[in-house]
Design a protein around this motif. Structure first.
Motif, PDB file in Angstrom:
ATOM      1  N   UNK A  33       0.787  -1.235   0.000  1.00 38.52           N
ATOM      2  CA  UNK A  33       0.000   0.000   0.000  1.00 38.52           C
ATOM      3  C   UNK A  33       0.814   1.277   0.000  1.00 38.52           C
ATOM      4  N   UNK A  34       2.110   1.180  -0.252  1.00 37.26           N
ATOM      5  CA  UNK A  34       2.962   2.370  -0.331  1.00 37.26           C
ATOM      6  C   UNK A  34       3.087   2.826  -1.782  1.00 37.26           C
ATOM      7  N   UNK A  35       3.482   4.081  -1.970  1.00 44.70           N
ATOM      8  CA  UNK A  35       3.734   4.590  -3.314  1.00 44.70           C
ATOM      9  C   UNK A  35       4.747   5.726  -3.255  1.00 44.70           C
ATOM     10  N   UNK A  36       5.337   6.023  -4.426  1.00 46.21           N
ATOM     11  CA  UNK A  36       6.264   7.138  -4.595  1.00 46.21           C
ATOM     12  C   UNK A  36       5.805   8.005  -5.751  1.00 46.21           C
ATOM     13  N   UNK A  37       5.841   9.308  -5.573  1.00 48.67           N
ATOM     14  CA  UNK A  37       5.694  10.268  -6.664  1.00 48.67           C
ATOM     15  C   UNK A  37       7.047  10.917  -6.927  1.00 48.67           C
ATOM     16  N   UNK A  38       7.390  11.081  -8.196  1.00 47.31           N
ATOM     17  CA  UNK A  38       8.662  11.696  -8.557  1.00 47.31           C
ATOM     18  C   UNK A  38       8.419  12.783  -9.590  1.00 47.31           C
ATOM     19  N   UNK A  39       9.012  13.963  -9.362  1.00 48.53           N
ATOM     20  CA  UNK A  39       8.953  15.070 -10.320  1.00 48.53           C
ATOM     21  C   UNK A  39      10.366  15.654 -10.426  1.00 48.53           C
ATOM     22  N   UNK A  40      11.180  15.156 -11.379  1.00 46.42           N
ATOM     23  CA  UNK A  40      12.551  15.681 -11.521  1.00 46.42           C
ATOM     24  C   UNK A  40      12.540  17.166 -11.901  1.00 46.42           C
ATOM     25  N   UNK A  41      13.491  17.909 -11.359  1.00 46.97           N
ATOM     26  CA  UNK A  41      13.664  19.312 -11.718  1.00 46.97           C
ATOM     27  C   UNK A  41      12.467  20.183 -11.449  1.00 46.97           C
ATOM     28  N   UNK A  42      11.726  19.881 -10.408  1.00 45.40           N
ATOM     29  CA  UNK A  42      10.487  20.628 -10.137  1.00 45.40           C
ATOM     30  C   UNK A  42      10.764  22.097  -9.805  1.00 45.40           C
ATOM     31  N   UNK A  43      11.837  22.348  -9.071  1.00 41.39           N
ATOM     32  CA  UNK A  43      12.118  23.694  -8.577  1.00 41.39           C
ATOM     33  C   UNK A  43      13.214  24.332  -9.408  1.00 41.39           C
ATOM     34  N   UNK A  44      12.860  25.296 -10.259  1.00 38.81           N
ATOM     35  CA  UNK A  44      13.888  26.054 -10.967  1.00 38.81           C
ATOM     36  C   UNK A  44      14.438  27.143 -10.040  1.00 38.81           C
ATOM     37  N   UNK A  45      15.687  27.503 -10.271  1.00 37.87           N
ATOM     38  CA  UNK A  45      16.355  28.390  -9.323  1.00 37.87           C
ATOM     39  C   UNK A  45      16.834  27.639  -8.092  1.00 37.87           C
ATOM     40  N   UNK A  46      16.894  26.293  -8.182  1.00 34.41           N
ATOM     41  CA  UNK A  46      17.245  25.481  -7.019  1.00 34.41           C
ATOM     42  C   UNK A  46      18.681  25.700  -6.567  1.00 34.41           C
ATOM     43  N   UNK A  47      19.588  25.965  -7.506  1.00 30.42           N
ATOM     44  CA  UNK A  47      20.980  26.147  -7.115  1.00 30.42           C
ATOM     45  C   UNK A  47      21.175  27.442  -6.330  1.00 30.42           C
ATOM     46  N   UNK A  48      20.491  28.498  -6.756  1.00 32.81           N
ATOM     47  CA  UNK A  48      20.552  29.746  -5.994  1.00 32.81           C
ATOM     48  C   UNK A  48      19.896  29.566  -4.624  1.00 32.81           C
ATOM     49  N   UNK A  49      18.800  28.793  -4.578  1.00 36.21           N
ATOM     50  CA  UNK A  49      18.160  28.510  -3.292  1.00 36.21           C
ATOM     51  C   UNK A  49      19.117  27.753  -2.378  1.00 36.21           C
ATOM     52  N   UNK A  50      19.826  26.770  -2.923  1.00 32.54           N
ATOM     53  CA  UNK A  50      20.810  26.052  -2.116  1.00 32.54           C
ATOM     54  C   UNK A  50      21.802  27.023  -1.475  1.00 32.54           C
ATOM     55  N   UNK A  51      22.336  27.929  -2.275  1.00 27.54           N
ATOM     56  CA  UNK A  51      23.332  28.869  -1.754  1.00 27.54           C
ATOM     57  C   UNK A  51      22.736  29.733  -0.638  1.00 27.54           C
ATOM     58  N   UNK A  52      21.493  30.186  -0.817  1.00 24.71           N
ATOM     59  CA  UNK A  52      20.863  31.016   0.224  1.00 24.71           C
ATOM     60  C   UNK A  52      20.650  30.218   1.504  1.00 24.71           C
ATOM     61  N   UNK A  53      20.138  28.991   1.376  1.00 26.25           N
ATOM     62  CA  UNK A  53      19.883  28.185   2.566  1.00 26.25           C
ATOM     63  C   UNK A  53      21.177  27.827   3.282  1.00 26.25           C
TER      64      UNK A  53
END
Length: 210
Positions: A33-53
């Motif tokens: 009864x388990x499942x996985x959803x996958x959405x590659x590259x969902x968040x654009x600007x992710x690299x800049x977000x990484x740097x901020x976090x």
């Protein structure tokens, strides 16, 4: 915090923020009864977000009892409870979109966010399920957005004895573990001896799930 991070060439556009979900999400049914959803590259600007976090989140190094001794937790942590503002507007927007997409199926909003900073291949998390609280007895969801260098997220049936699934997640990828996944499966980020850059994961959870 200084990090040796290499940005993705696919994340250099001017637009930033979460993309659409809907039909772009790929669901994989799992056993029990388990499942996985996958959405590659969902968040654009992710690299800049990484740097901020990496720079602005008040990261904490923790120590925990393990068997008969106290050990360092091999990653940095920060938990945002439901009454705390998230550390970046992109995370607030991501949570709003996740809540809208999963409202009918989950029946409640994602309320908290746990952040983990894997600084290099020596940082890891052992096999576990998010079973503290309601995740131990109820179906639920945990949505994870990964920014920074991809790392392998492994999943297997609880206690082993079945196939191990692997997803390399980073640069804005989204994975959602749903149904009985926290009770009947377990997941891990293993250590690696290969040179690897840093990664931050953001785990959105409903109230009472840790």
């Amino acid at each position: 915090m200084d990090t040796a991070f290499q940005a993705s060439l696919l994340d250099m556009g001017e637009e930033t923020g979460p993309g659409p979900l809907g039909a772009t999400v790929r669901r994989t049914p799992l056993a029990h009864g388990a499942w996985l959803d996958l959405r590659p590259g969902w968040l654009t600007g992710a690299d800049a977000l990484f740097e901020r976090l990496a720079r602005t989140v008040p990261w904490r190094a923790e120590r925990r009892h393990m068997y008969d001794r106290v050990v360092d937790v091999p990653r940095l942590l920060k938990f945002y409870d439901e009454d705390e503002p998230l550390p970046d507007p992109l995370l607030e927007e991501a949570r709003r979109i996740l809540n809208r997409h999963y409202a009918g199926e989950l029946g409640e909003p994602f309320r908290t966010a746990g952040l983990c900073f894997y600084r290099d291949g020596r940082d890891s998390v052992a096999w576990h399920g998010d079973r503290t609280g309601r995740g131990n007895s109820e179906d639920t969801m945990v949505a994870i957005v990964s920014v920074g260098t991809p790392r392998s997220l492994l999943l297997r049936p609880n206690g082993g004895g079945g196939p191990t699934l692997r997803h390399d997640l980073g640069h804005g990828d989204l994975i959602v573990m749903g149904g009985s996944c926290q009770r009947t499966w377990e997941h891990a980020i293993p250590k690696t001896s290969r040179p690897t850059g840093p990664r931050i994961s953001i785990q959105f959870r409903p109230r009472g799930v840790r």
